[in-house]
Design a protein around this motif. Structure first.
Motif, short mmCIF file in Angstrom:
data_model
loop_
_atom_site.label_atom_id
_atom_site.label_comp_id
_atom_site.label_asym_id
_atom_site.label_seq_id
_atom_site.Cartn_x
_atom_site.Cartn_y
_atom_site.Cartn_z
N UNK A 146 0.81 -1.21 0.00
CA UNK A 146 0.00 0.00 0.00
C UNK A 146 0.85 1.27 0.00
N UNK A 147 1.91 1.25 0.82
CA UNK A 147 2.71 2.47 0.94
C UNK A 147 4.01 2.17 1.65
N UNK A 148 5.03 2.97 1.33
CA UNK A 148 6.27 2.92 2.10
C UNK A 148 6.09 3.77 3.34
N UNK A 149 6.31 3.19 4.52
CA UNK A 149 6.02 3.89 5.77
C UNK A 149 7.27 4.31 6.53
N UNK A 150 8.45 3.86 6.10
CA UNK A 150 9.71 4.29 6.72
C UNK A 150 10.80 4.23 5.67
N UNK A 151 11.77 5.13 5.78
CA UNK A 151 12.85 5.22 4.81
C UNK A 151 14.21 5.13 5.51
N UNK A 152 15.19 4.62 4.77
CA UNK A 152 16.54 4.58 5.28
C UNK A 152 17.02 5.99 5.56
N UNK A 153 17.57 6.19 6.74
CA UNK A 153 18.06 7.53 7.11
C UNK A 153 19.53 7.47 7.50
#
Length: 363
Positions: free
Chosen positions: A356-363
């Motif tokens: 459905x969606x990307x909810x966290x990204x590499x930081x």
């Protein structure tokens, strides 16, 4: 080394890894996928440079048994010098027992989602954690579906307990809340007593912290009682094997958060999927987040060997922070002994997940 341990002298330049994955019990449902993904990783590495220039061999340890039994077997392998690293997917109760037995002596690549940091030297926590998995997923479900009154149902060991407590504290004072928590022994098959407490007038979502076959039983019984019509489910652990075990009709309103799904569709994930199915054919064990995490753990050891020159605990402990590398999950960044990674939310559609969606990204 224990006084009665006999050192093992390797014949040939082989690096042996204790590959700790469940082959029985409630989490044994994941075993075939774990074994296949581990085998693929080793075959790919051994066609090139192995790990730090040494051929890789997996020594399989069944993680589906009592944690202390697993820890004793891993400990005996380390005591005897028969393995130089530990890797694999297993529940955190096993990780705690293994770390207590061999912590700080060899590198330990723990593949599973986890409840938080473990600062034992040489232990690397490669999986998702509540801050980038469960909590952003709960926020998304609040905003998109209006789910805000959560009941936690989990197995009774460290990961579900700590994750449930983390969710309760993090959601306090927000538009979401934990209204109840129930923990059952691993291996529970009858959830009727738990399900009878899920009042749709009081609860509109269940955070499932159930593993393997327990989740299968829960989902079947949940759907049979008609609860799917009014209550959503969210899990950080349900994957494609669980969907197959539950059957197509058991998953309406079920969502999962993970760094990998078989149908993710990114360039990196497609590369793994293609190699996996070319190697094992159309009847291969289901490719899923748990299996992929085992592939990830073996490849992580190779990356450490490449960067540090060996898997010696002191060598890897001296590695500079903020190290980036690519994997089937996309770009990863090592933050101390944790991995920052992209995480996705997917909805169950019969026997598959639809992201459905990307909810966290590499930081």
């Amino acid at each position: 080394m224990h006084e009665d341990a006999v050192p093992y002298v390797a014949t040939g330049d082989v690096l042996r890894v204790a590959f700790v994955v469940p082959l029985q019990g409630p989490t044994g449902i994941y075993g075939p996928s774990c074994l296949a993904c581990g085998q693929l990783a080793v075959e790919q590495l051994n066609r090139v440079d192995g790990i730090a220039g040494r051929a890789v061999e997996l020594v399989v340890v069944d993680a589906g048994r009592d944690p202390e039994v697993v820890a004793d077997e891993v400990g005996a392998l380390v005591d005897a010098g028969r393995v130089e690293a530990v890797a694999g997917w297993h529940i955190s109760a096993v990780r705690v027992a293994v770390t207590r037995r061999i912590g700080g002596r060899v590198v330990y690549a723990y593949a599973a989602m986890h409840e938080g940091r473990d600062d034992t030297p040489g232990v690397f926590m490669l999986g998702e954690r509540p801050i980038n998995q469960l909590l952003p997923a709960a926020h998304w479900m609040r905003e998109q579906l209006g789910v805000g009154r959560w009941a936690v149902v989990g197995n009774d060991y460290v990961f579900p307990r700590v994750t449930g407590a983390t969710a309760r504290a993090a959601l306090h004072g927000t538009r979401s809340e934990i209204v109840s928590e129930t923990y059952v022994p691993l291996g529970t098959t009858n959830f009727r007593g738990v399900l009878d407490t899920l009042d749709p007038g009081r609860v509109d979502g269940v955070i499932m912290l159930l593993m393997g076959q327990d989740a299968v039983h829960f989902n079947r019984q949940f759907a049979r009682l008609g609860l799917s019509e009014t209550i959503h489910r969210l899990s950080p652990a349900v994957e494609e094997n669980t969907l197959l075990g539950g059957g197509a009709g058991a998953h309406d309103g079920l969502y999962a958060a993970a760094a990998y799904f078989d149908g993710l569709g990114t360039a990196e994930s497609v590369e793994l999927s293609t190699a996996y199915h070319e190697r094992f054919g159309p009847w291969a064990p289901t490719l899923n987040a748990v299996g992929e995490s085992c592939y990830e753990a073996i490849r992580f050891l190779a990356r450490m060997g490449q960067v540090c020159g060996s898997l010696d605990v002191a060598a890897v402990g001296a590695m500079a922070p903020g190290h980036f590398y690519d994997s089937p999950r996309g770009l990863l960044r090592l933050d101390g002994n944790l991995l920052n990674q992209d995480v996705y939310l997917a909805a169950a559609d019969g026997l598959e997940f639809v992201v459905q969606e990307q909810i966290a990204r590499t930081t």
